[in-house]
Design a protein around this motif. Structure first.
Motif, short mmCIF file in Angstrom:
data_model
loop_
_atom_site.label_atom_id
_atom_site.label_comp_id
_atom_site.label_asym_id
_atom_site.label_seq_id
_atom_site.Cartn_x
_atom_site.Cartn_y
_atom_site.Cartn_z
N ILE A 1 -2.85 6.91 7.23
CA ILE A 1 -1.59 6.32 6.78
C ILE A 1 -1.82 5.44 5.55
CG2 ILE A 1 0.18 4.64 7.48
CD1 ILE A 1 -0.15 5.91 10.36
N ALA A 2 -2.93 4.69 5.53
CA ALA A 2 -3.21 3.85 4.36
C ALA A 2 -4.11 4.55 3.34
CB ALA A 2 -3.85 2.53 4.81
N TYR B 1 -6.85 -0.91 12.88
CA TYR B 1 -5.41 -1.20 12.84
C TYR B 1 -4.64 0.11 12.79
CZ TYR B 1 -0.85 -2.88 11.38
OH TYR B 1 0.50 -3.15 11.33
N HIS B 2 -3.66 0.24 13.68
CA HIS B 2 -2.87 1.47 13.69
C HIS B 2 -1.37 1.22 13.77
CE1 HIS B 2 -6.50 3.89 13.81
NE2 HIS B 2 -6.95 3.13 14.78
N GLY B 3 -0.94 -0.02 13.55
CA GLY B 3 0.49 -0.30 13.55
C GLY B 3 0.87 -1.29 14.64
N ASP C 1 -6.22 8.59 11.24
CA ASP C 1 -5.08 7.80 10.75
C ASP C 1 -5.30 7.55 9.26
OD1 ASP C 1 -3.27 5.90 9.97
OD2 ASP C 1 -3.62 4.55 11.67
N GLU D 1 -9.54 5.10 11.41
CA GLU D 1 -9.10 5.12 10.01
C GLU D 1 -10.29 5.61 9.17
OE1 GLU D 1 -7.18 0.89 9.47
OE2 GLU D 1 -8.43 1.03 11.25
N VAL E 1 1.60 7.33 14.84
CA VAL E 1 0.50 7.04 15.77
C VAL E 1 0.96 7.32 17.20
CG1 VAL E 1 -0.96 5.20 16.72
CG2 VAL E 1 -0.60 5.37 14.24
N TRP F 1 0.81 -1.22 0.00
CA TRP F 1 0.00 0.00 0.00
C TRP F 1 0.84 1.27 0.00
CZ3 TRP F 1 -3.14 -1.62 5.00
CH2 TRP F 1 -3.53 -2.95 4.88
N ASN G 1 7.97 6.31 10.35
CA ASN G 1 7.08 5.23 9.87
C ASN G 1 5.70 5.48 10.44
OD1 ASN G 1 6.66 3.56 12.42
ND2 ASN G 1 8.89 3.70 12.28
N GLY G 2 4.73 4.74 9.96
CA GLY G 2 3.35 4.99 10.36
C GLY G 2 3.11 4.78 11.85
N SER G 3 3.62 3.67 12.39
CA SER G 3 3.40 3.39 13.81
C SER G 3 3.94 4.52 14.67
CB SER G 3 4.08 2.08 14.20
OG SER G 3 3.63 1.02 13.38
N LYS H 1 3.07 5.81 4.47
CA LYS H 1 2.88 4.96 3.29
C LYS H 1 3.06 5.71 1.96
CE LYS H 1 0.83 0.92 5.20
NZ LYS H 1 -0.03 0.78 6.38
C1 LIG Z 1 0.35 0.54 7.83
C2 LIG Z 1 -0.49 1.29 8.80
C3 LIG Z 1 0.03 1.79 10.00
C4 LIG Z 1 1.45 1.52 10.44
O1 LIG Z 1 2.40 2.04 9.58
P1 LIG Z 1 3.87 1.38 9.56
O2 LIG Z 1 4.66 2.26 8.69
O3 LIG Z 1 3.70 0.00 9.01
O4 LIG Z 1 4.35 1.36 10.97
C5 LIG Z 1 -0.79 2.53 10.80
N1 LIG Z 1 -2.07 2.76 10.47
C6 LIG Z 1 -2.61 2.31 9.33
C7 LIG Z 1 -4.03 2.65 8.99
C8 LIG Z 1 -1.85 1.53 8.47
O5 LIG Z 1 -2.41 1.02 7.36
#
Ligand SMILES: *Cc1c(COP(=O)(O)O)cnc(C)c1O
Length: 449
Positions: free
Chosen positions: A257-258, A149-151, A255, A221, A120, A57, A115-117, A284
């Motif tokens: 991120i995705a 899901y947030h990491g 969030d 999300e 968060v 993604w 990174n995404g986590s 992402k």
């Molecule tokens: C992938 C993702 C994360 C975490 O991101 P990483 O870079 O993998 O740590 C957090 N929230 C959502 C919605 C994601 O899809």
């Protein structure tokens, strides 16, 4: 020994792969990739794979994109990285200016992570710390949605709700208030997405009414719970949530991120509800899938609550070594240039229509219970029995059969459980979309026999 097998032997001798039961690789071949070009990946023996999942993604404009490559080469010659505490550089300032312009109105501050986590974690800590700086010491908790899901870091894992990733670590995690997701897969037959989404908001309303005194923020999300099997909901949830968060004095953490960067049909998913969250999380697609970088955007009121004399000890003393990395920021700027120059959002609308048409017939398949879509994310859910929506026993790993079949046909589909999804780079062509749909249909046929 073949070139692939030889390389895989070396890999399996020293690597531990993410999100993988390594024993699977006794029978499930690992695929070494030598190069990428556009939507295609090529292994060590020249076999090509259409990257239908944008390499988890992240990829937006293809592998080895010439424009991003050129921007990176130039940046590497000038400055690869510099400490961002006490120092600054061109790429991070330009990127922040652009993001502030593009993001929902009012988000005027950018805090970077890698990174995404981590983004968060930053948002959770900032929200908590904001209330603390205001003397609201009872606010220590967070509200999340079921199936979220947030990491994977401990804070991010705690505010997620996927047992497969979370259950083992439960003793290490903070306690959260989980509200049922507005997930429209669960709507009654004949009920519209909007009606179901509105109905489900009652749970959130109730949780806010009950817990607002001790809650820092709601994290969710927007529109698609991607890692939660691509369950989706109507934008009205975000509108209602924004109003309720304001009413109860609770932050809203979006969030994206995705779903950010055009995945749901708008640059940011929040736009579809016309709302500004208190924290907008991006990663992402931010760098076009090139480099790890994330950013938390927030507004001035949050920023001002930390702004004081050093000795007051109200500052946000959080950092990551690679915060605001210059190469990452430059890749992000090149990515934003492509959005601007190529009218990507409009083109995506056409591509999304192609994805919908190419899979329309699959909705009639006796083991496909739903084909759902938000823009450039399309998902199909397999079930054993369509009438009762009974899933296959998870141990049968039906989705994995689709994965294996697709590989033989030169397509990288990576179903999530029994949910097959397309989340391709935006440079995919209508023909390639038809290939995806054809291969998915064959895979589904094989996997549901
Ligand atoms: C992938 C993702 C994360 C975490 O991101 P990483 O870079 O993998 O740590 C957090 N929230 C959502 C919605 C994601 O899809």
């Amino acid at each position: 020994m073949s070139a692939n097998a030889d390389f895989v032997r070396r890999d399996l001798a020293v690597l531990w792969h993410p999100c993988t039961q390594m024993k699977d690789h006794e029978w499930l071949p690992l695929i070494p990739i030598r190069r990428g070009q556009g939507v295609w990946l090529e292994d060590f023996e020249g076999k090509r794979y259409l990257d239908a999942i944008s390499s988890w993604w992240v990829n937006l404009f293809g592998h080895a994109n010439p424009r991003i490559n050129a921007a990176l080469a130039h940046q590497a010659d000038e400055l690869e990285h510099v400490i961002l505490a006490g120092f600054s550089h061109k790429a991070v300032v330009e990127l922040s200016e652009r993001l502030v312009k593009l993001a929902p109105p009012g988000l005027t501050r950018c805090f970077y992570a890698d990174n995404g986590s981590s983004a968060v974690e930053v948002a959770l800590k900032m929200s908590f710390h904001y209330w603390r700086n205001l003397g609201r010491l009872r606010k220590t908790r967070f509200i999340n949605l079921s199936n979220s899901y947030h990491g994977e870091t401990l804070g991010a894992l705690a505010v997620g709700d996927e047992p497969l990733y979370k259950k083992t670590y439960q003793p290490l995690l903070m306690d959260v208030i989980t509200v049922p997701s507005p997930d429209c897969f669960e709507r009654d037959s004949g009920e519209s997405w909007e009606a179901h989404t509105r109905k489900m908001f009652a749970h959130m309303q109730q949780a806010l009414a009950e817990y607002h005194e001790e809650v820092c923020a709601v994290i969710l999300e927007p529109l698609v719970q991607c890692a939660g099997h691509f369950r989706m909901y109507h934008p009205v949830y975000l509108t209602l949530l924004r109003e309720a968060c304001d009413r109860y004095g609770v932050h809203l953490i979006a969030d994206e991120i995705a779903v950010g960067f055009g995945r749901t049909g708008t640059l940011f998913a929040c736009e579809q509800a016309g709302i500004t969250p208190d924290f907008l999380l991006l990663s992402k697609g931010l760098t076009g899938g090139y480099l790890p970088l994330s950013v938390v955007l927030t507004h001035d009121k949050i920023y001002q609550a930390f702004y004081d004399d050093y000795t007051k000890l109200t500052a946000f003393l959080h950092s990551h070594s690679y915060t605001g990395n210059a190469l990452g920021c430059r890749a992000a700027l090149a990515t934003l240039d492509i959005f601007r120059d190529d009218d990507v959002i409009a083109r995506n609308r056409l591509l999304a229509t192609h994805m919908q048409r190419a899979t329309a017939a699959l909705a009639e398949h006796p083991h496909v219970t739903e084909v759902r879509q938000h823009g450039m994310i399309l998902a199909m859910e397999l079930v054993q029995d369509k009438a009762s929506r009974t899933p296959y026993p998870w141990q049968e790993r039906r989705g994995l059969k689709v994965y294996q079949h697709a590989l033989t046909r030169g397509v990288l589909l990576r179903p999530m459980g029994d949910v097959i999804y397309f989340m391709p780079p935006y440079v995919i062509t209508p023909e390639e979309i038809r290939l995806l749909a054809e291969v998915a249909a064959e895979g589904i046929e094989l996997a549901t026999r």
